[in-house]
Write a protein that holds these residues in place. Structure first.
Motif, PDB file in Angstrom:
ATOM      1  N   ALA A 234      12.020  31.440   5.855  1.00 54.47           N
ATOM      2  CA  ALA A 234      11.418  32.127   6.998  1.00 54.47           C
ATOM      3  C   ALA A 234      10.862  33.463   6.546  1.00 54.47           C
ATOM      4  N   PRO A 235       9.725  33.853   7.067  1.00 51.80           N
ATOM      5  CA  PRO A 235       9.153  35.153   6.686  1.00 51.80           C
ATOM      6  C   PRO A 235      10.084  36.285   7.095  1.00 51.80           C
ATOM      7  N   SER A 236      10.148  37.316   6.238  1.00 48.20           N
ATOM      8  CA  SER A 236      11.022  38.447   6.549  1.00 48.20           C
ATOM      9  C   SER A 236      10.448  39.222   7.720  1.00 48.20           C
ATOM     10  N   ALA A 237      11.336  39.759   8.536  1.00 44.68           N
ATOM     11  CA  ALA A 237      10.911  40.519   9.708  1.00 44.68           C
ATOM     12  C   ALA A 237      10.258  41.827   9.276  1.00 44.68           C
ATOM     13  N   ARG A 238       9.204  42.193   9.961  1.00 45.73           N
ATOM     14  CA  ARG A 238       8.530  43.450   9.659  1.00 45.73           C
ATOM     15  C   ARG A 238       9.385  44.609  10.114  1.00 45.73           C
ATOM     16  N   ALA A 239       9.451  45.636   9.269  1.00 46.54           N
ATOM     17  CA  ALA A 239      10.242  46.815   9.613  1.00 46.54           C
ATOM     18  C   ALA A 239       9.676  47.454  10.880  1.00 46.54           C
ATOM     19  N   PRO A 240      10.535  47.906  11.769  1.00 49.17           N
ATOM     20  CA  PRO A 240      10.050  48.505  13.022  1.00 49.17           C
ATOM     21  C   PRO A 240       9.270  49.791  12.759  1.00 49.17           C
ATOM     22  N   ARG A 241       8.236  50.024  13.539  1.00 50.96           N
ATOM     23  CA  ARG A 241       7.433  51.242  13.431  1.00 50.96           C
ATOM     24  C   ARG A 241       7.817  52.204  14.535  1.00 50.96           C
ATOM     25  N   ARG A 242       7.585  53.494  14.300  1.00 54.33           N
ATOM     26  CA  ARG A 242       7.942  54.510  15.280  1.00 54.33           C
ATOM     27  C   ARG A 242       6.929  55.638  15.205  1.00 54.33           C
ATOM     28  N   PRO A 243       6.895  56.481  16.228  1.00 55.07           N
ATOM     29  CA  PRO A 243       5.967  57.620  16.171  1.00 55.07           C
ATOM     30  C   PRO A 243       6.410  58.618  15.094  1.00 55.07           C
ATOM     31  N   VAL A 244       5.532  58.893  14.166  1.00 55.64           N
ATOM     32  CA  VAL A 244       5.752  59.919  13.146  1.00 55.64           C
ATOM     33  C   VAL A 244       4.502  60.779  13.129  1.00 55.64           C
ATOM     34  N   HIS A 245       4.679  62.084  13.162  1.00 54.58           N
ATOM     35  CA  HIS A 245       3.538  63.000  13.263  1.00 54.58           C
ATOM     36  C   HIS A 245       3.569  64.005  12.117  1.00 54.58           C
ATOM     37  N   GLY A 246       2.391  64.345  11.597  1.00 57.95           N
ATOM     38  CA  GLY A 246       2.299  65.358  10.554  1.00 57.95           C
ATOM     39  C   GLY A 246       1.303  64.978   9.480  1.00 57.95           C
ATOM     40  N   VAL A 247       1.273  65.779   8.428  1.00 60.20           N
ATOM     41  CA  VAL A 247       0.349  65.590   7.310  1.00 60.20           C
ATOM     42  C   VAL A 247       1.158  65.507   6.030  1.00 60.20           C
ATOM     43  N   LEU A 248       0.969  64.429   5.289  1.00 60.16           N
ATOM     44  CA  LEU A 248       1.617  64.285   3.992  1.00 60.16           C
ATOM     45  C   LEU A 248       0.562  64.462   2.905  1.00 60.16           C
ATOM     46  N   LEU A 249       0.807  65.375   1.977  1.00 63.14           N
ATOM     47  CA  LEU A 249      -0.108  65.592   0.859  1.00 63.14           C
ATOM     48  C   LEU A 249       0.311  64.668  -0.276  1.00 63.14           C
ATOM     49  N   LEU A 250      -0.503  63.654  -0.524  1.00 64.59           N
ATOM     50  CA  LEU A 250      -0.180  62.629  -1.508  1.00 64.59           C
ATOM     51  C   LEU A 250      -0.996  62.834  -2.780  1.00 64.59           C
ATOM     52  N   ASP A 251      -0.338  62.657  -3.924  1.00 62.53           N
ATOM     53  CA  ASP A 251      -1.029  62.604  -5.209  1.00 62.53           C
ATOM     54  C   ASP A 251      -1.319  61.130  -5.482  1.00 62.53           C
ATOM     55  N   LYS A 252      -2.511  60.692  -5.074  1.00 64.61           N
ATOM     56  CA  LYS A 252      -2.852  59.272  -5.191  1.00 64.61           C
ATOM     57  C   LYS A 252      -2.989  58.871  -6.655  1.00 64.61           C
ATOM     58  N   PRO A 253      -2.380  57.744  -7.024  1.00 66.73           N
ATOM     59  CA  PRO A 253      -2.487  57.302  -8.421  1.00 66.73           C
ATOM     60  C   PRO A 253      -3.795  56.577  -8.695  1.00 66.73           C
ATOM     61  N   LEU A 254      -4.102  56.411  -9.963  1.00 67.09           N
ATOM     62  CA  LEU A 254      -5.244  55.604 -10.370  1.00 67.09           C
ATOM     63  C   LEU A 254      -5.024  54.148  -9.977  1.00 67.09           C
ATOM     64  N   GLY A 255      -6.100  53.452  -9.708  1.00 71.64           N
ATOM     65  CA  GLY A 255      -6.021  52.025  -9.475  1.00 71.64           C
ATOM     66  C   GLY A 255      -5.708  51.612  -8.061  1.00 71.64           C
ATOM     67  N   LEU A 256      -5.463  52.569  -7.192  1.00 69.90           N
ATOM     68  CA  LEU A 256      -5.123  52.265  -5.806  1.00 69.90           C
ATOM     69  C   LEU A 256      -6.197  52.850  -4.903  1.00 69.90           C
ATOM     70  N   SER A 257      -6.691  52.062  -3.959  1.00 63.28           N
ATOM     71  CA  SER A 257      -7.672  52.590  -3.021  1.00 63.28           C
ATOM     72  C   SER A 257      -6.996  53.569  -2.069  1.00 63.28           C
ATOM     73  N   ALA A 258      -7.803  54.418  -1.455  1.00 62.99           N
ATOM     74  CA  ALA A 258      -7.260  55.378  -0.492  1.00 62.99           C
ATOM     75  C   ALA A 258      -6.582  54.647   0.659  1.00 62.99           C
ATOM     76  N   GLN A 259      -7.208  53.557   1.128  1.00 60.18           N
ATOM     77  CA  GLN A 259      -6.644  52.819   2.254  1.00 60.18           C
ATOM     78  C   GLN A 259      -5.309  52.180   1.887  1.00 60.18           C
ATOM     79  N   ALA A 260      -5.208  51.659   0.659  1.00 59.78           N
ATOM     80  CA  ALA A 260      -3.944  51.066   0.218  1.00 59.78           C
ATOM     81  C   ALA A 260      -2.866  52.135   0.079  1.00 59.78           C
ATOM     82  N   ALA A 261      -3.253  53.324  -0.377  1.00 60.71           N
ATOM     83  CA  ALA A 261      -2.288  54.417  -0.497  1.00 60.71           C
ATOM     84  C   ALA A 261      -1.770  54.837   0.872  1.00 60.71           C
ATOM     85  N   VAL A 262      -2.659  54.903   1.852  1.00 57.95           N
ATOM     86  CA  VAL A 262      -2.253  55.240   3.219  1.00 57.95           C
ATOM     87  C   VAL A 262      -1.285  54.188   3.749  1.00 57.95           C
TER      88      VAL A 262
END
Length: 320
Positions: A4-32
């Motif tokens: 059986a497919p694993s259950a998706r982790a529950p989502r919740r309201p989270v607010h703010g700005v995270l400054l990410l050091d995006k690695p090579l090879g990953l699109s911005a959308q995938a990093a988000v």
């Protein structure tokens, strides 16, 4: 038997700005998407894309902060880059095929010549957007035309290069290091090609790292690996408040009754100087309400947070 497919982790309201050091090879959308999953957030977006072959600072907006992401899209950026001299490619970077080569006279790449070249490309300049870009023509991205072998006429665009440094790379006479602070819409790939043309040997981009956007610096950023090894509490502590996106804006503070009316979309009157953009806060508790403009003694709502978002942010801040 199919698992059986694993259950998706529950989502919740989270607010703010995270400054990410995006690695090579990953699109911005995938990093988000990775950040969104690690924080269990309902809503996330970024403030200006980075190609998979680029790394560095990517502000990720979560929840209420997504309402102000456009501010950082308009912000100045800073980059460190490496140029390979002596070759032009179809894409202007290392992903493309080489279409022309020329000898590189390393002895002529003196500090004085590089300083003069940097000066020539500082200030307001014109760039022709690259074919391999997301700009659209008749509803299609330019890169779609490019992949089909179609060249589309592009009008030059004015951008501003605020600061530019060019330095030789030790032990690699066919490379240049570029450090640039520029306005939104600047294509560093195009800048690399134009610099190569000015040197008479051609050039293309082989590495790109964003080091700043608006008031944010790469030194403030966290990597995905660091996030993965952090507790949820530590991840939340990494979040900047949504108003961090409005750094340097004039501020207006409203008492409770006035704040409620402003959140209802009503104009308020007061002795505020005219301003096209202001950050509006409630006084008690101190919390961002949204953004507006002041004109003729009137505060005009432009973009508002929902009361639920404000309450969630205050709870989140207290909890973390």
């Amino acid at each position: 038997m199919t698992a059986a497919p694993s259950a998706r982790a529950p989502r919740r309201p989270v607010h703010g700005v995270l400054l990410l050091d995006k690695p090579l090879g990953l699109s911005a959308q995938a990093a988000v998407a990775r950040v969104k999953a690690l924080l269990g957030a309902e809503k996330a977006g970024h403030t200006g894309t980075l190609d998979p072959l680029a790394s560095g600072l990517l502000p990720v907006c979560l929840g209420a902060a997504t309402k102000f992401a456009q501010v950082q899209l308009e912000a100045d950026k800073a980059y460190d880059a490496l140029l390979r001299l002596g070759a032009r490619t179809t894409t202007g970077d290392a992903e493309g095929e080489v279409i022309a080569t020329a000898p590189v006279d390393a002895d002529r790449l003196t500090p004085a010549r590089l300083a003069d070249l940097a000066c020539r490309f500082t200030g307001v300049i014109e760039q022709i957007p690259p074919m391999y870009s997301a700009l659209k023509k008749d509803g299609k991205a330019l890169y779609e035309y490019a992949r089909a072998g179609v060249e589309v006429e592009r009008a030059p665009r004015r951008v501003t290069i605020h600061a530019l440094q060019l330095e030789p790379v030790p032990h690699d006479p066919a490379a240049l290091r570029l450090r640039v602070r520029c306005s939104k819409g600047t294509y560093v790939r195009t800048l690399a090609e134009d610099l190569g043309a000015a040197l008479g040997c051609g050039a293309h981009l082989i590495a790109l790292r964003r080091t700043a956007t608006g008031p944010f610096e790469l030194a403030q950023a966290v990597t995905l690996e660091q996030l993965q090894h952090a507790t949820m509490e530590e991840r939340l502590q990494r979040l900047l408040p949504p108003e961090a996106l409005l750094h340097g804006w004039p501020q207006v503070t409203l008492e409770e009754d006035e704040a409620g009316r402003f959140l209802a979309g009503l104009r308020r009157r007061g002795r505020w100087p005219d301003a096209e953009a202001v950050a509006v806060f409630g006084a008690r508790p101190r919390a961002l309400l949204g953004i507006g403009r002041c004109r003729g003694g009137e505060l005009i709502p432009v973009r508002l947070l929902a009361p639920a978002e404000i309450a969630q942010w205050l709870t989140q801040t207290h909890a973390s």
